[in-house]
Enzyme design. Structure first.
Site, PDB file in Angstrom:
ATOM      1  NE  ARG A  96      -0.186  10.633   8.900  1.00  0.00           N
ATOM      2  CZ  ARG A  96      -0.866   9.706   8.468  1.00  0.00           C
ATOM      3  NH1 ARG A  96      -2.849   9.834   8.738  1.00  0.00           N
ATOM      4  NH2 ARG A  96      -0.761   8.881   7.960  1.00  0.00           N
ATOM      5  CE  LYS A 112      -2.469   2.682   2.838  1.00  0.00           C
ATOM      6  NZ  LYS A 112      -1.718   3.692   3.261  1.00  0.00           N
ATOM      7  CG  ASN A 113       2.990   2.157   3.492  1.00  0.00           C
ATOM      8  OD1 ASN A 113       0.938   3.102   3.666  1.00  0.00           O
ATOM      9  ND2 ASN A 113       3.025   1.924   4.878  1.00  0.00           N
ATOM     10  CB  CYS A 168      -4.785   6.542  10.080  1.00  0.00           C
ATOM     11  SG  CYS A 168      -5.730   5.486   8.674  1.00  0.00           S
ATOM     12  CG  ASP A 206       1.918   1.617   9.567  1.00  0.00           C
ATOM     13  OD1 ASP A 206       1.749   3.112  10.012  1.00  0.00           O
ATOM     14  OD2 ASP A 206       3.176   1.617   7.829  1.00  0.00           O
ATOM     15  NE  ARG A 232      -7.320   5.169   3.953  1.00  0.00           N
ATOM     16  CZ  ARG A 232      -6.381   5.559   4.694  1.00  0.00           C
ATOM     17  NH1 ARG A 232      -6.184   5.297   6.282  1.00  0.00           N
ATOM     18  NH2 ARG A 232      -4.947   5.610   4.366  1.00  0.00           N
TER      19      ARG A 232
END
Length: 417
Positions: A121, A22-23, A116, A304, A396
């Site tokens: 952030r 995903k990242n 999220c 994570d 997600r």
């Protein structure tokens, strides 16, 4: 309301295939519009972040073909258009269109990114770097307008080794005039994956995977292909499940070096595993030892995986100390685990976990993506039935997680209530 329902305390047996990262893919997709030619990305997970990014590209005039893990992007007709709030806010990675559109069009209009809610952030590092590269930044309420008459290289030191800022600078610098040097750059494997695509497209970037990256700007980029690396966070999540209830459970399509800090911690806890090429096989053990966890930027223990790891710590015989150093609000899973019977004392970024705890199924809520993953793990090992709400967070970032777990013996399903 859709929920994930789990009837726990079942051993899992078989093989789980890890999807593309995903990242990585959330940056590879915006990178694809930096050329007028076609870009193909392989091993792309079918998650909601992928869909949302594709929708933004189509808004900008690009064409998308997506199926069977292959994403084809035709950016020939891409133009810089305002990216509306309803498209940018649902996902953090929308900010990658800042660097991509600055490189291609020298102009961006976008609302503040979402994602999220795991703490502060800010995108200050991104904006500060862009300004050094000749970009004017105007903020209109919740909207950013970025413009560069002369996008040029610069020497940039990142106060924090931010993955997002590193990638955004890479994008803008790839087509800027002159040379850009990023110091204290993020070193994650996803950075290397993104740079591989950019260099395949004709960029001149060296040093990816180290703390110093050099980018020599070029006038244009061309079409290219790239394979998305396996998702080390998804792999780590399934590895912990295997350590807890594998009989045995094989996690396939991993790069062991990308998860070696987790492997080291699981080894210290007494986990039973075997690495076989790009697979790792786990069998459950009766007793885990406590360990201390401190999340750090790569190559340290991944933030994570901190929340899923908290469930492992509840099963260790003794006291484990946990410290989160990246995000100050990544503790939403602790109250939910306590509801299930965990013994956890926590305050902001620190926690003391006492175990082993016999977890009991109950109604819980995912407060973010990785908190949701931790609740799935907890539900799988708990006695009775667990129902997880706010599952859109989980979907997600984990492709077909319910189907993957069901295929190896989990009693898990998505229900409507």
């Amino acid at each position: 309301m859709k929920k994930i329902k789990i009837v726990g305390n079942r051993e899992l047996k078989g093989r789980i295939e890890v999807s593309g990262a995903k990242n990585s893919v959330v940056a590879l997709i915006p990178a694809a519009i930096m050329t007028e030619e076609k870009v193909e990305i392989y091993n792309v997970p079918n998650i909601s972040d992928t869909v949302n990014l594709n929708n933004i590209i189509e808004l900008l005039g690009g064409k998308i073909e997506f199926g069977n893990g292959i994403l084809k992007v035709d950016g020939k007709n891409v133009k810089s258009m305002p990216i509306p709030e309803e498209l940018s806010v649902p996902l953090r990675a929308s900010y990658y269109f800042m660097g991509a559109l600055l490189a291609r069009c020298k102009h961006v209009e976008i609302y503040s990114p979402g994602g999220c809610k795991i703490g502060s952030r800010p995108i200050d590092l991104h904006l500060k770097a862009f300004k050094k590269m000749g970009v004017s930044v105007i903020k209109e309420k919740n909207k950013f307008v970025l413009h560069a008459d002369d996008l040029h290289g610069a020497n940039i030191y990142l106060d924090i080794a931010s993955v997002g800022a590193t990638i955004n600078i890479l994008f803008a610098a790839s087509m800027a005039r002159g040379t850009t040097i990023i110091e204290n750059a993020a070193m994650e494997p996803e950075i290397v994956n993104v740079v591989s695509l950019l260099n395949n497209m004709g960029a001149r970037i060296s040093g990816a995977g180290t703390s110093k990256i050099t980018i020599v700007g070029v006038d244009r980029l061309h079409g290219a292909n790239i394979e998305t690396i396996p998702d080390r966070i998804e792999a780590g999540t399934f590895m912990m499940i295997g350590a807890l209830i594998g009989n045995p459970l094989c996690i396939h399509n991993i790069i062991p070096e990308h998860v070696d800090t987790l492997i080291a911690k699981l080894r210290d806890m007494g986990a039973k595993y075997k690495i076989d090429g790009d697979s790792i096989i786990f069998e459950k053990v009766e007793k885990f030892l406590p360990v201390d966890i401190k999340t750090l930027v790569y190559p340290g223990f991944p933030t994570d995986l901190g929340q899923p790891m908290a469930v492992m710590l509840t099963q260790a015989a003794g006291i484990s100390n946990f410290e989160e150093t990246i995000y100050e609000s990544r503790s939403g899973h602790f109250p939910e685990l306590i509801k299930m019977g965990a013994t956890i004392e926590f305050d902001k970024m620190y926690a003391k976990v006492s175990g082993p705890s016999n977890l009991k199924g109950t109604e819980v809520t995912a407060t973010d993506l990785r908190a949701g993953a931790s609740l799935i793990i907890a539900g799988l090992i708990a006695e009775g039935t667990t129902k997880i709400s706010n599952i859109e967070y989980i979907l997600r970032g984990y492709e077909d997680i319910v189907e993957k777990l069901k295929a190896v013996g989990a009693d898990i399903e998505i229900i409507d209530e």
